[in-house]
Design a protein around this motif. Structure first.
Motif, PDB file in Angstrom:
ATOM      1  N   ASP A  14       0.806  -1.222   0.000  1.00  0.00           N
ATOM      2  CA  ASP A  14       0.000   0.000   0.000  1.00  0.00           C
ATOM      3  C   ASP A  14       0.839   1.272   0.000  1.00  0.00           C
ATOM      4  OD1 ASP A  14      -2.228  -1.639   0.134  1.00  0.00           O
ATOM      5  OD2 ASP A  14      -2.269  -1.614   2.330  1.00  0.00           O
ATOM      6  N   SER A  15       2.148   1.155  -0.035  1.00  0.00           N
ATOM      7  CA  SER A  15       3.016   2.333   0.019  1.00  0.00           C
ATOM      8  C   SER A  15       3.169   2.927  -1.382  1.00  0.00           C
ATOM      9  CB  SER A  15       4.387   1.941   0.586  1.00  0.00           C
ATOM     10  OG  SER A  15       5.270   3.043   0.546  1.00  0.00           O
ATOM     11  N   ASP A  16       2.839   4.209  -1.502  1.00  0.00           N
ATOM     12  CA  ASP A  16       2.998   4.889  -2.792  1.00  0.00           C
ATOM     13  C   ASP A  16       4.469   5.036  -3.160  1.00  0.00           C
ATOM     14  OD1 ASP A  16       0.266   5.108  -2.884  1.00  0.00           O
ATOM     15  OD2 ASP A  16       0.233   7.130  -2.024  1.00  0.00           O
ATOM     16  N   LEU A  17       5.311   5.300  -2.145  1.00  0.00           N
ATOM     17  CA  LEU A  17       6.742   5.457  -2.412  1.00  0.00           C
ATOM     18  C   LEU A  17       7.343   4.160  -2.944  1.00  0.00           C
ATOM     19  CD1 LEU A  17       9.388   7.059  -2.222  1.00  0.00           C
ATOM     20  CD2 LEU A  17       9.569   6.329   0.163  1.00  0.00           C
ATOM     21  N   VAL A  18       7.028   3.054  -2.282  1.00  0.00           N
ATOM     22  CA  VAL A  18       7.555   1.760  -2.733  1.00  0.00           C
ATOM     23  C   VAL A  18       6.994   1.401  -4.108  1.00  0.00           C
ATOM     24  CG1 VAL A  18       7.680  -0.698  -2.190  1.00  0.00           C
ATOM     25  CG2 VAL A  18       7.912   0.985  -0.372  1.00  0.00           C
ATOM     26  N   GLY A  19       5.719   1.751  -4.355  1.00  0.00           N
ATOM     27  CA  GLY A  19       5.149   1.489  -5.676  1.00  0.00           C
ATOM     28  C   GLY A  19       5.851   2.270  -6.775  1.00  0.00           C
ATOM     29  N   ASP A  20       6.154   3.541  -6.507  1.00  0.00           N
ATOM     30  CA  ASP A  20       6.872   4.354  -7.495  1.00  0.00           C
ATOM     31  C   ASP A  20       8.272   3.800  -7.742  1.00  0.00           C
ATOM     32  OD1 ASP A  20       7.483   6.364  -9.239  1.00  0.00           O
ATOM     33  OD2 ASP A  20       7.904   7.858  -7.693  1.00  0.00           O
ATOM     34  N   ILE A  21       8.954   3.410  -6.667  1.00  0.00           N
ATOM     35  CA  ILE A  21      10.297   2.832  -6.815  1.00  0.00           C
ATOM     36  C   ILE A  21      10.228   1.515  -7.582  1.00  0.00           C
ATOM     37  CG2 ILE A  21      12.211   1.824  -5.515  1.00  0.00           C
ATOM     38  CD1 ILE A  21      11.709   3.919  -3.375  1.00  0.00           C
TER      39      ILE A  21
END
Length: 515
Positions: free
Chosen positions: A197-204
């Motif tokens: 659910d992390s947007d940062l991890v998804g972008d990375i």
């Protein structure tokens, strides 16, 4: 003794005047008086009458100077303290008023504190507290977050350095760089699994996937390297299995799914990687053969001259440049095709015709259909459903394609060669090429018969006359090739037996005894 002496001297003390307040009769309990009375008995009468008065005057002057010095040092502080104390009568009512106001404000402060505690109570869910907790957590883990944000950059750097190492020919550096890139991508995927659910991890993760697509492109370009060796090819295929697992999935399994708990992916393990490898190496083979274009141009010129001589009804004599081109073409074709198929079989040892296909014809590497027995779950249920379409192996269609390439080239340029000896030499070289591929299961020696028939049909004389089977050119070349092969085998066996015979004779010969 001090008390009687004090009583004796008391009548002689100076009486203070009514207007003076600074002078007073010394008391017997005064330490100074007591010390002086204790000193008097120690003095002689002469000292009392002569030096005592001067001593008292000196002590008086000393005390006076001390008082003057003290007043000089402390008079400002004394004056300031006096001024402050003079305002004390006004400050005390003000202090009382302020204290009363503070007491009146305490209930309001208590009410505000109670409201604050109720609003930011940790026992209940609070958006403000959650936001502050996240901010504090981010502040404590700012170093870790910065390291995670640098993962795509590190991945890109590893891929670029590996690509540069491949270009420079340093395979070890490329291997370590690709391994680091794969480890970084695996770490990013693990983070994505842990924090979906992390947007940062998804972008990375998206940035890492883009870099991995670049890595796949680099690896595919590496498979097209003309100087590719078996070890490098196996490493690249292994890396492709890790970065693109969808390519390793078997085609049958992806099309038909799993049946009866088993899939063809487990049977072959090739997936689309085998076809990808063959396509890349085929492109390299074509580019290598295209390097013979200068010789091809000379052969085309001879073909043009042969066509002109045929139009003039003249006998064509020539073909030296065509022979040179075809021999070089066959030599390059033999080396490259043997290397491609041998590397393929080493990399994909399990990518063989799949046993157990119910009623399915599996194509061998030579393109010959092979009927395989049926393996069933029971006496009535086949391993796969009968209506499934069975696609042949990539290698099974690749070998006939290579043979078609060679036969098309021979069909186009063989008529340019007019001398029988040159044609026999070229066909013998083709037979050697067929034997070389025959070691890998792709012998195409019988193609010469079809090639000669096609050349006769396209010949200048129109329909060929009926000839004996032994008069065919390919038959004569095949016989000569077999005779040469048998001679080589006989020579090799003769040399071996000769060595063995000579050795045995030497062993049987009696040794010479020196006289």
């Amino acid at each position: 003794m001090a008390d009687p002496l004090y009583e004796l001297l008391a009548p002689y003390f100076d009486r203070p005047s009514t207007t003076s307040t600074s002078e007073a009769i010394p008391l017997p309990t005064d330490p100074t008086t007591d010390a002086y009375l204790a000193r008097l008995p120690t003095l002689s009468l002469q000292s009392l009458t002569t030096t005592e008065s001067s001593y008292l005057n000196a002590a008086t002057q000393s005390s006076l100077r001390s008082l003057q010095a003290l007043s000089k040092r402390s008079h400002r502080s004394v004056i300031t303290a006096t001024d402050h104390l003079s305002n004390l009568s006004a400050l005390l009512p003000s202090l009382y008023t302020r204290s009363k106001e503070l007491g009146d404000a305490l209930p309001q402060l208590e009410t505000a504190a109670t409201n604050f505690a109720t609003k930011y109570d940790r026992a209940a869910e609070n958006a403000v507290l959650d936001r502050r907790k996240r901010a504090m957590l981010l502040s404590r883990n700012v170093d870790r977050v910065s390291d995670v944000m640098e993962l795509p950059t590190l991945l890109s750097t590893a891929i670029n350095s590996s690509s540069a190492a491949v270009t420079q020919g340093t395979g070890g550096a490329a291997a370590s760089g690709y391994a680091s890139a794969l480890d970084l991508h695996a770490h990013v995927k693990r983070l994505r699994t842990l924090y979906p659910d992390s947007d940062l991890v998804g972008d990375i993760s998206r940035q890492a996937d883009d870099e991995i697509q670049n890595l796949i492109t680099v690896l595919i370009n590496g498979l097209q390297n003309p100087s590719l060796k078996l070890a490098g090819a196996m490493r690249m295929i292994g890396w492709l299995r890790r970065v693109a697992p969808e390519l390793a999935d078997d085609t049958y399994a992806s099309l038909h799914g799993q049946i009866k708990g088993r899939s063809l992916g487990a049977a072959t393990g090739e997936g689309s990687l085998g076809a990808l490898f063959l396509v890349c190496r085929l492109g390299t083979l074509r580019r290598t053969l295209d390097a013979l274009d200068p010789l091809k141009d000379l052969a085309d010129q001879e073909a043009l001259r042969r066509s002109e001589s045929r139009d003039r009804q003249e006998t064509w004599i020539g073909g030296a440049q065509t022979e040179r081109y075809l021999k070089r073409y066959v030599e390059v074709f033999r080396e490259q095709s043997f290397a491609i198929i041998s590397m393929y079989k080493s990399i994909f040892p399990s990518a063989l015709p799949i046993p157990g296909l119910a009623g399915a014809d599996i194509t061998s590497p030579t393109g010959t259909p092979i009927q395989t027995p049926t393996i069933s779950e029971s006496t009535s249920t086949p391993f796969f459903e009968a209506e499934d379409d069975k696609t042949p192996s990539a290698l099974a269609t690749f070998a006939p394609h290579l043979v078609d390439m060679l036969s098309e080239r021979l069909r186009t340029y063989m008529p340019n060669i007019s001398e029988r000896s040159s044609r026999d030499s070229l066909l013998t070289q083709v037979l050697y090429c067929a034997g070389s591929l025959g070691r890998l299961g792709a012998d195409f020696g019988m193609m010469l018969a079809l090639l000669e028939d096609e050349l006769n049909e396209e010949g200048e004389a129109g329909k060929p006359e009926e000839t004996d089977e032994d008069d065919h050119e390919w038959v004569q070349v095949m016989k000569k090739h077999r005779v040469q092969a048998s001679r080589l085998e006989l020579l090799a066996s003769g040399v071996g037996s000769g060595r063995k015979t000579s050795t045995s004779l030497d062993s049987r010969r009696p040794s010479a005894v020196p006289g």
